[in-house]
Design a protein around this motif. Sequence first.
Motif, mmCIF file in Angstrom:
data_model
loop_
_atom_site.group_PDB
_atom_site.id
_atom_site.type_symbol
_atom_site.label_atom_id
_atom_site.label_comp_id
_atom_site.label_asym_id
_atom_site.label_seq_id
_atom_site.Cartn_x
_atom_site.Cartn_y
_atom_site.Cartn_z
ATOM 1 N N ALA A 21 -17.034 3.697 6.834
ATOM 2 C CA ALA A 21 -15.837 2.899 6.583
ATOM 3 C C ALA A 21 -16.144 1.750 5.625
ATOM 4 O O ALA A 21 -15.338 1.418 4.760
ATOM 5 N N ARG A 22 -17.324 1.167 5.783
ATOM 6 C CA ARG A 22 -17.724 0.077 4.882
ATOM 7 C C ARG A 22 -17.872 0.589 3.450
ATOM 8 O O ARG A 22 -17.416 -0.060 2.499
ATOM 9 N N ASN A 23 -18.499 1.738 3.318
ATOM 10 C CA ASN A 23 -18.670 2.324 1.976
ATOM 11 C C ASN A 23 -17.326 2.651 1.333
ATOM 12 O O ASN A 23 -17.151 2.504 0.114
ATOM 13 N N LYS A 24 -16.392 3.104 2.143
ATOM 14 C CA LYS A 24 -15.062 3.450 1.638
ATOM 15 C C LYS A 24 -14.352 2.213 1.094
ATOM 16 O O LYS A 24 -13.741 2.245 0.018
ATOM 17 N N VAL A 25 -14.460 1.128 1.828
ATOM 18 C CA VAL A 25 -13.837 -0.120 1.382
ATOM 19 C C VAL A 25 -14.512 -0.635 0.121
ATOM 20 O O VAL A 25 -13.846 -1.032 -0.851
ATOM 21 N N GLU A 26 -15.814 -0.584 0.113
ATOM 22 C CA GLU A 26 -16.560 -1.082 -1.042
ATOM 23 C C GLU A 26 -16.237 -0.265 -2.297
ATOM 24 O O GLU A 26 -16.045 -0.820 -3.388
ATOM 25 N N SER A 27 -16.155 1.066 -2.147
ATOM 26 C CA SER A 27 -15.828 1.932 -3.288
ATOM 27 C C SER A 27 -14.441 1.643 -3.822
ATOM 28 O O SER A 27 -14.215 1.651 -5.040
ATOM 29 N N TYR A 28 -13.519 1.359 -2.905
ATOM 30 C CA TYR A 28 -12.144 1.104 -3.349
ATOM 31 C C TYR A 28 -12.037 -0.226 -4.077
ATOM 32 O O TYR A 28 -11.240 -0.371 -5.010
ATOM 33 N N ILE A 29 -12.824 -1.183 -3.671
ATOM 34 C CA ILE A 29 -12.838 -2.473 -4.376
ATOM 35 C C ILE A 29 -13.230 -2.265 -5.841
ATOM 36 O O ILE A 29 -12.576 -2.779 -6.756
ATOM 37 N N TYR A 30 -14.269 -1.466 -6.057
ATOM 38 C CA TYR A 30 -14.719 -1.208 -7.438
ATOM 39 C C TYR A 30 -13.729 -0.323 -8.196
ATOM 40 O O TYR A 30 -13.604 -0.434 -9.421
ATOM 41 N N GLN A 31 -13.045 0.539 -7.469
ATOM 42 C CA GLN A 31 -12.026 1.369 -8.121
ATOM 43 C C GLN A 31 -10.918 0.484 -8.692
ATOM 44 O O GLN A 31 -10.468 0.702 -9.820
ATOM 45 N N ILE A 32 -10.476 -0.486 -7.919
ATOM 46 C CA ILE A 32 -9.430 -1.399 -8.389
ATOM 47 C C ILE A 32 -9.908 -2.164 -9.623
ATOM 48 O O ILE A 32 -9.206 -2.219 -10.654
ATOM 49 N N LYS A 33 -11.102 -2.714 -9.539
ATOM 50 C CA LYS A 33 -11.623 -3.530 -10.643
ATOM 51 C C LYS A 33 -11.808 -2.696 -11.911
ATOM 52 O O LYS A 33 -11.465 -3.134 -13.015
ATOM 53 N N ASN A 34 -12.331 -1.494 -11.746
ATOM 54 C CA ASN A 34 -12.576 -0.632 -12.914
ATOM 55 C C ASN A 34 -11.272 -0.129 -13.536
ATOM 56 O O ASN A 34 -11.146 -0.063 -14.760
ATOM 57 N N LYS A 35 -10.321 0.247 -12.698
ATOM 58 C CA LYS A 35 -9.077 0.809 -13.222
ATOM 59 C C LYS A 35 -8.272 -0.247 -13.982
ATOM 60 O O LYS A 35 -7.609 0.069 -14.968
ATOM 61 N N LEU A 36 -8.328 -1.463 -13.522
ATOM 62 C CA LEU A 36 -7.622 -2.537 -14.226
ATOM 63 C C LEU A 36 -8.171 -2.737 -15.630
ATOM 64 O O LEU A 36 -7.461 -3.194 -16.533
ATOM 65 N N ILE A 37 -9.431 -2.347 -15.826
ATOM 66 C CA ILE A 37 -10.073 -2.487 -17.145
ATOM 67 C C ILE A 37 -9.975 -1.175 -17.931
ATOM 68 O O ILE A 37 -9.518 -1.149 -19.077
ATOM 69 N N ALA A 45 -12.489 -0.690 13.179
ATOM 70 C CA ALA A 45 -11.052 -0.974 13.098
ATOM 71 C C ALA A 45 -10.764 -2.010 12.018
ATOM 72 O O ALA A 45 -9.793 -1.886 11.260
ATOM 73 N N THR A 46 -11.629 -3.022 11.927
ATOM 74 C CA THR A 46 -11.435 -4.065 10.922
ATOM 75 C C THR A 46 -11.600 -3.497 9.518
ATOM 76 O O THR A 46 -10.827 -3.828 8.598
ATOM 77 N N MET A 47 -12.579 -2.614 9.337
ATOM 78 C CA MET A 47 -12.810 -1.994 8.033
ATOM 79 C C MET A 47 -11.633 -1.105 7.631
ATOM 80 O O MET A 47 -11.217 -1.087 6.466
ATOM 81 N N GLU A 48 -11.115 -0.377 8.594
ATOM 82 C CA GLU A 48 -9.971 0.492 8.306
ATOM 83 C C GLU A 48 -8.743 -0.338 7.924
ATOM 84 O O GLU A 48 -7.981 0.042 7.026
ATOM 85 N N ASP A 49 -8.559 -1.458 8.587
ATOM 86 C CA ASP A 49 -7.442 -2.348 8.254
ATOM 87 C C ASP A 49 -7.606 -2.925 6.845
ATOM 88 O O ASP A 49 -6.623 -3.065 6.103
ATOM 89 N N LYS A 50 -8.840 -3.247 6.501
ATOM 90 C CA LYS A 50 -9.109 -3.810 5.173
ATOM 91 C C LYS A 50 -8.808 -2.773 4.080
ATOM 92 O O LYS A 50 -8.270 -3.112 3.017
ATOM 93 N N TYR A 51 -9.142 -1.513 4.360
ATOM 94 C CA TYR A 51 -8.864 -0.453 3.390
ATOM 95 C C TYR A 51 -7.356 -0.310 3.169
ATOM 96 O O TYR A 51 -6.896 -0.171 2.032
ATOM 97 N N VAL A 52 -6.593 -0.335 4.245
ATOM 98 C CA VAL A 52 -5.137 -0.238 4.140
ATOM 99 C C VAL A 52 -4.591 -1.433 3.359
ATOM 100 O O VAL A 52 -3.700 -1.291 2.506
ATOM 101 N N GLU A 53 -5.131 -2.597 3.617
ATOM 102 C CA GLU A 53 -4.702 -3.810 2.923
ATOM 103 C C GLU A 53 -4.922 -3.709 1.422
ATOM 104 O O GLU A 53 -4.090 -4.165 0.628
ATOM 105 N N LEU A 54 -6.021 -3.097 1.026
ATOM 106 C CA LEU A 54 -6.337 -2.935 -0.399
ATOM 107 C C LEU A 54 -5.553 -1.787 -1.032
ATOM 108 O O LEU A 54 -5.011 -1.914 -2.133
ATOM 109 N N SER A 55 -5.518 -0.649 -0.355
ATOM 110 C CA SER A 55 -4.971 0.568 -0.962
ATOM 111 C C SER A 55 -3.448 0.592 -1.028
ATOM 112 O O SER A 55 -2.885 1.206 -1.943
ATOM 113 N N THR A 56 -2.767 -0.051 -0.102
ATOM 114 C CA THR A 56 -1.300 0.015 -0.082
ATOM 115 C C THR A 56 -0.675 -0.475 -1.385
ATOM 116 O O THR A 56 0.101 0.255 -2.021
#
Length: 209
Positions: free
Chosen positions: A1-17, A56-67
Amino acid sequence: ARNKVESYIYQIKNKLIDDEENVGKVTTEEQRSALSTMAEEAEDWMYDDGYNAGLATMEDKYVELSTPAEKVWFRVTELTARPEAIKSLEKKMKKIEDLMAKWETTMDWIPAEDREGVLTKLEGVKATLAEKVKAQEETDPSEDPVLLSAEIPKLLDEVKTLVTKLSKTPKPKPVVKEEKNDTKAEEDAKEGEEGLRSPQDCPARPAQG
């Protein structure tokens, strides 16, 4: 779950560029800034309070980012998917129009009013599509689209069902006139002649005895 959140953070940053041009077409400056800030704050959280966070906290963080981010990515995808779906639908409608014209000679046992019914429904599809395209054009690109590429092919479902039903209409069997066998006809004629003879025409039988 941590890796999933971390990957999505970089996905957002990279896609914006990396996809800056297309993202810019479907977002406001405020929306892009919010995504960037959200990713930065999530990254800081990951290496601080979030490092030992539970599942549970990691899953919530992923939803917060991905939505919010997925809504933007979806609008980017629709930039090309929607025009392609419209073009594909128009090609299919043209094929159906050509098919109805072809049936006038190749399947002429299908009533003209049935073929006209198909064409009438096609006109209805065209009108609905034009209405939806206009509504989409009037919608701000940074908002959720009102015309989705996945919905466009469904506009033709009723017409396709009708065409399929008509295509299975069986060709009427040719009417064959029943002809009597020549021999049987001769026998019938002979019987008819004998039936018309009078008793005087028949030869006398020899006397018995």
